[in-house]
Design an enzyme around this catalytic site. Structure first.
Site, PDB file in Angstrom:
ATOM      1  CD  GLU A   1      -1.521  -2.435   1.631  1.00 12.24           C
ATOM      2  OE1 GLU A   1      -0.379  -2.529   2.132  1.00 12.24           O
ATOM      3  OE2 GLU A   1      -2.268  -3.420   1.494  1.00 12.24           O
TER       4      GLU A   1
ATOM      5  CG  HIS B   1     -13.558  -3.897   4.721  1.00 12.38           C
ATOM      6  ND1 HIS B   1     -13.907  -3.729   3.406  1.00 12.38           N
ATOM      7  CD2 HIS B   1     -13.732  -5.205   4.995  1.00 12.38           C
ATOM      8  CE1 HIS B   1     -14.285  -4.893   2.907  1.00 12.38           C
ATOM      9  NE2 HIS B   1     -14.195  -5.794   3.841  1.00 12.38           N
TER      10      HIS B   1
END
Lengths: 334, 298
Positions: free
Chosen positions: A64, A114
């Site tokens: 990421e 999420h």
């Protein structure tokens, strides 16, 4: 105004799915954006876009930090990236979002699925309860948390039209439908969903539906309750908050997030300066989450409609005490 | 072709002047990172005077090649070469690291528009460069992207995320230079966290690796020339350099990494090492540059 949120059962109606479909819809008209993924396209809803526009979908693997800074590079040459992953992994790349996106003033859209206890069974490691706070603290970063699938669709378009860095939350679980086709999301604006004069509940994300439930509970008790949807946490709708403070005199904030640093803090910052009044904070009280079904967790961590109603009663109690004290200290008091 | 280049541009003279500017701006700022600036400047000189397609009159020209200094602390080198290349006026250097002035302690695109991105947190400039290379190719633009990393920077995990990514996307428009001076902030790189064997590491990540002496212009020219002709693979140039190169008391000493306050006698000695004479001294010294004399009296 629709005061009755309606649960729309399947995970196909989650906020993340709404986001994925919005990308496909926008992709047809707008050719200037691409989607970045870190091996969870099925989880974030971007698999729809991947299927429809494979040439505009970039895979970065489970990496990421690189993905976030790559987004800064793409934006610098005129390609608008949607960086998509779970909210916790956006925090993993927080410093990249700070330096290579926000400080470099790049037109990057970070969209996190999420968030919060709404994640459910995956447990605390995946339940981001800090993301609104940390992204809100980055200069120039717009922070958005829409409440239902229709609003996610409109917000996705709005953040694409906005020139600058944005962090937006979607959601994992089956969502409740709050808005009809007449709804118009506007960046930086909140909306009064239910009017009332005794107390204002300000909520974002999944807590908006619960705030409406709280409003209905309070109505049965004869308390006139205003419910405000506040999908843009930064920049927050200062004007609307001041109006509500003047008209109702006390607040409850509700968010699926730590009570520190998120929506509640943003509201308190405005009111403390402009119009001090009692505020009660509904949110996770400085703890991590745990595994469980989202609704059960919401009950355990006191995020449901009845708990918001309870907080509203406390806010009203404090307002009454304050008003009594003011009357007593007034030279005109009889 | 390389011979022609050498006839046209005197890289050594430019680099020597740039080294003097590096020392002067760090002296004036009373802090900064001389060691890694001096090791990097020869490669930067070649890049800005020969390799990069850019137009100083139009720093935002869409078709320009991009250069990112991922080891952002070496920005005195970037600022010095930008002055010499005509990207900004020399006077700005004397505001380096000062309140309200544009030249930040690490490069920032917001205050110096010809800087391609803000750096200063190691590893990120590399990923940004990958994003630029990917974005340029996505738009079928022919520009190339160059990025310089420090060797200590390679300890950042993000670098290896990027090292996997660029070959995966076959970014042959991307060229990485590693300023391999074998030192970092606190000590020799091998004592902090060893990097060797470095060439096989990059090769095993599917990069084309070219190893050169980063102070030898013929080797620098040859490496960039090769990199342009490699198809389907990004290139990394391992440029072996000397930290503090050109200033006798700074060479090969990690204590000149930064953030160093230079004393006036150190400034003068450094400028002498770099071949400066009194007529070349910047105005702020007010004529105090007198060979061998210690103006501080300490």
């Amino acid at each position: 105004m629709n005061n009755r949120p309606q649960l729309i059962g399947s995970s196909g109606d989650s906020l993340r799915e709404a986001f994925g479909r919005a990308l496909v819809r926008l992709g047809e008209r707008r050719h200037d954006f691409v989607v970045l993924d870190a091996d969870i396209a099925d989880g974030t809803g971007t698999h729809h876009f991947k299927k429809k526009y494979p040439q505009r979908f970039f895979q970065f693997g489970i990496a990421e930090q690189n993905m976030m800074a790559v987004a800064g590079g793409l934006a610098s040459v005129g390609v608008i990236p949607f960086v998509t992953t779970f909210a916790v992994f956006c925090m993993r790349a927080l410093e990249q979002a700070r330096l290579s996106v926000a400080y470099a003033r790049r037109n990057v859209k970070i969209v996190a699925s999420h968030p919060g206890l709404d994640v459910g069974p995956d447990g605390a490691s995946a339940q981001a309860l800090e993301d609104l706070a940390v992204f809100r603290a980055i200069p120039g970063m717009v922070v958005v948390s829409p409440a239902d699938p229709l609003e996610v669709d409109q917000a996705t378009e709005a953040i694409l039209n906005y020139e600058g860095p944005v962090y937006m939350r979607t959601g994992r679980s089956a969502a409740k439908r709050i808005f009809d086709a007449g709804h118009r999301f506007e960046l930086g604006k909140g909306q009064i969903l239910r009017d009332g004069g005794d107390v204002t509940i300000v909520a974002c994300g999944v807590e908006v539906a619960r705030a409406l439930e709280a409003g209905a509970i309070m109505e049965q008790e004869g308390i006139s309750t205003r419910v405000v949807n506040m999908p843009t946490i930064k920049p927050i709708d200062v004007e609307l908050l001041i109006q509500c403070a003047e008209e109702t005199g006390c607040f409850v904030t509700a968010e699926d997030h730590n009570v520190h640093g998120g929506l509640g803090s943003a509201v308190a910052e405005v009111l403390a300066q402009a119009c001090p009044c009692p505020i009660e904070f509904v949110g996770v009280r400085d703890s991590f989450g745990e595994s469980g079904e989202p609704e059960e967790l919401a009950e355990k961590y006191q995020l449901t409609g009845p708990w918001i109603a309870e907080a509203a009663r406390r806010a009203l109690g404090r307002k009454a005490t304050q008003e009594r004290l003011i009357r007593m200290s007034s030279p005109l008091a009889i | 072709m390389i011979a022609e280049v050498k006839d046209r541009v005197d890289f050594r003279a430019i680099a020597s002047k740039a080294r003097q500017l590096i020392i002067q701006m760090i002296y004036e700022a009373e802090s900064g990172h001389p060691g890694g600036s001096l090791s990097a400047i020869d490669v930067l000189t070649y890049l800005y005077f020969q390799e990069l397609r850019l137009d100083p009159a139009r720093p935002d020209w869409e078709g320009r090649d991009r250069f990112i200094l991922s080891k952002g602390h070496a920005c005195p080198a970037l600022y010095a070469i930008a002055v010499e290349r005509g990207l900004m006026p020399v006077d700005l250097l004397w505001g380096f690291r000062k309140t309200g002035r544009p030249l930040q302690g690490h490069p920032h695109v917001g205050s110096t528009p010809w800087v391609e991105t803000s750096t200063g947190s190691l590893g990120q400039g590399f990923s940004v460069a990958i994003g630029m290379a990917l974005g340029l190719r996505h738009q079928t633009l022919p520009a190339r992207v160059y990025v310089m990393l420090g060797d200590g920077e390679l300890q950042e995990g993000e670098v290896w995320e990027g090292a996997m990514c660029a070959p995966h996307y076959r970014l042959d428009n991307l060229c990485v230079i590693i300023d391999y001076n074998q030192m970092q902030s606190d000590d020799l790189t091998k004592n902090i966290m060893g990097l060797e064997p470095l060439k096989p590491k990059w090769e095993s990540f599917n990069w084309k690796v070219i190893e050169i002496d980063g102070h030898d212009y013929a080797q620098i020219a040859s490496a960039f020339d090769q990199a342009k002709h490699i198809v389907g693979t990004p290139t990394v140039i391992l440029a072996h350099t000397i930290k503090g190169k050109g200033v006798s008391f700074m060479e090969n000493s990690p204590c000149w990494h930064g953030s160093v306050k230079l004393r006036e006698e150190e400034l003068i000695r450094a400028l002498q090492d770099l071949g400066a004479d009194a007529s070349e001294m910047p105005p702020y010294l007010n004529g105090s540059f007198k060979q061998g004399e210690d103006q501080h009296g300490q």
